[in-house]
Design an enzyme around this catalytic site. Structure first.
Site, PDB file in Angstrom:
ATOM      1  N   SER A  74      -1.918   3.124   0.197  1.00  0.00           N
ATOM      2  CA  SER A  74      -3.338   3.128   0.564  1.00  0.00           C
ATOM      3  C   SER A  74      -3.522   2.284   1.809  1.00  0.00           C
ATOM      4  O   SER A  74      -2.718   1.375   2.078  1.00  0.00           O
ATOM      5  CB  SER A  74      -4.182   2.544  -0.573  1.00  0.00           C
ATOM      6  OG  SER A  74      -5.524   2.330  -0.176  1.00  0.00           O
TER       7      SER A  74
ATOM      8  N   TYR B  18      -6.159  -4.319  -6.539  1.00  0.00           N
ATOM      9  CA  TYR B  18      -5.830  -2.995  -5.997  1.00  0.00           C
ATOM     10  C   TYR B  18      -5.105  -3.135  -4.664  1.00  0.00           C
ATOM     11  O   TYR B  18      -4.053  -2.520  -4.450  1.00  0.00           O
ATOM     12  CB  TYR B  18      -7.107  -2.171  -5.840  1.00  0.00           C
ATOM     13  CG  TYR B  18      -6.857  -0.774  -5.316  1.00  0.00           C
ATOM     14  CD1 TYR B  18      -6.327   0.205  -6.146  1.00  0.00           C
ATOM     15  CD2 TYR B  18      -7.154  -0.429  -3.997  1.00  0.00           C
ATOM     16  CE1 TYR B  18      -6.097   1.489  -5.681  1.00  0.00           C
ATOM     17  CE2 TYR B  18      -6.930   0.849  -3.527  1.00  0.00           C
ATOM     18  CZ  TYR B  18      -6.393   1.811  -4.362  1.00  0.00           C
ATOM     19  OH  TYR B  18      -6.152   3.078  -3.892  1.00  0.00           O
TER      20      TYR B  18
END
Length: 302
Positions: A148, A161
Site C-alpha cells: 500500500s 495498518y
C-alpha cells in the site's frame, strides 16, 4: 530465453495463479483479469461463498478455495490440493488484508496482532509455502505482494495498518533478493486509496464500535467510494505490469505516487503533512462530506 526487462513468467500461457482475498475488491479484480487473460486462477478467501461468487463472474478457468491466510497448515493443504488439480502455481498474489482505525494509544495489542497476522504473517506463510513449491519445481515463477502507499505514509489514524504494509513491503523486497537467482520474480504493488470496502469492513479500536462509530464507518466508507483515485481494476492492471516487467515496487495511483516521491525526496516534510490528520478530523471531515456535498460529486463516474 526471454527478452530483457520481462518477467520470468511474462510470456507463459495458461499460468496457475493463486490469489488471496479474492472474494471482493482488489482480489476479485485481479482474479477476474487473470482469468480473462487465459490463466488458471485459484480464487481463495476466508469466505468461501465470496470466492465462489468471483468464480461465477470469471470469464475463464477459476476455482474457489477457502483459505485463512493466518493458518500455515491451511496454506499447505490448499497448495497441495492445487498442485494435484492443476500443477505448481506459477504466480502467487498475496492480497488479503485488513485495517484497524484508531490512534496509536487507542489500538490494543490484540488490534496490532490481528493486523499483523493477516497483512504480514499471511504474506510470509503464503510466500514460504507456495514459494517453496516454486523453487522445488525448478521452474520460473512470480510472487506479488499487495502492499500500500501506506507503507511509506506514517499516519495518526491507522498506525498499525501503515506499519503492517511497511513490513509487507520489506518482506517483498527481501524475498526479491533471495529468489532472483532462482528465476522467481517478486513485486510489491502499492495502491493509494482505492474504491474497495476496506473502510466499511475496518475495525475501530478502543471500543469505538458504538452507534456513533458505526455512523463514522458508514461516512468514511462513502468518502472512500466517492473520492478514491483508483479502482480495483487499476490495481489489477498494475499487477499485470509488475508480472510482465518484473517490477520491484509499483505505486499505483496519484496519491500513492505523490507520497512515494515525497517520501524519497523529503521524508520530514511528508511526516509533517501526515501529522495533520487525526481521528477527530477524519470523523468530522467524513461526516461533512457525507452531509454537505452532493452525492454526484466524486472523483469518478460509475
Amino acid at each position: 530465453m526471454r527478452i530483457p526487462f520481462s518477467g520470468p513468467v511474462a510470456n507463459k500461457r495458461g499460468r496457475v495463479v493463486v490469489v488471496t482475498g479474492a472474494g471482493s475488491g482488489i482480489g476479485r479484480a485481479i482474479a477476474l483479469r487473470q482469468a480473462a487473460a487465459g490463466d488458471i486462477v485459484i480464487a481463495t478467501d476466508i469466505d468461501l461463498a465470496a470466492a465462489e461468487q468471483t468464480v461465477a463472474l470469471a470469464a475463464g478457468a477459476c476455482h474457489a478455495y477457502a483459505l485463512d491466510v493466518r493458518d500455515p497448515e491451511r496454506w499447505a493443504s490448499v497448495t497441495e490440493s492445487v498442485i494435484s488439480r492443476v500443477g505448481v502455481p506459477d504466480i502467487l498474489v498475496n492480497n488479503a488484508g485488513i485495517a484497524v482505525g484508531g490512534a496509536f494509544f487507542d489500538q490494543t495489542p490484540r488490534d496490532w496482532e490481528n493486523v499483523m497476522a493477516i497483512n504480514v504473517h499471511g504474506v510470509v506463510h503464503g510466500s514460504r509455502v507456495v514459494g517453496a513449491k516454486m523453487v522445488a519445481s525448478g521452474r520460473p515463477g512470480h510472487i506479488v505482494v499487495i502492499a500500500s502507499g501506506a507503507a511509506w505514509t506514517p499516519n495518526r489514524v491507522a498506525p498499525s495498518y501503515s506499519a503492517s504494509k511497511a513490513a509487507a513491503l520489506m518482506v517483498a523486497e527481501s524475498l526479491r533478493t533471495d529468489l532472483a537467482p532462482r528465476n522467481i520474480g517478486v513485486s510489491a504493488v502499492c495502491p493509494g486509496v482505492t474504491r474497495t470496502r476496506l473502510a466499511a469492513n475496518a475495525t475501530l479500536a478502543s471500543g469505538r464500535d458504538t452507534a456513533a462509530a458505526e455512523e463514522f464507518r458508514a461516512h468514511f466508507a462513502d468518502a472512500q467510494s466517492r473520492y478514491s483515485f483508483a479502482t480495483p481494476d487499476m490495481v489489477a492492471r498494475a499487477v499485470q505490469r509488475a508480472i510482465r516487467f518484473n517490477l520491484a515496487v509499483v505505486p499505483v495511483n496519484f496519491d500513492a505516487t505523490a507520497a512515494w516521491v515525497l517520501h524519497r525526496l523529503s521524508p520530514g516534510l511528508l511526516r509533517a503533512i501526515c501529522s495533520i490528520p487525526t481521528m477527530e478530523l477524519a470523523q468530522s471531515g467524513a461526516s461533512l462530506a457525507f452531509e454537505r456535498l452532493p452525492a454526484r460529486l466524486s472523483f469518478h463516474r460509475d
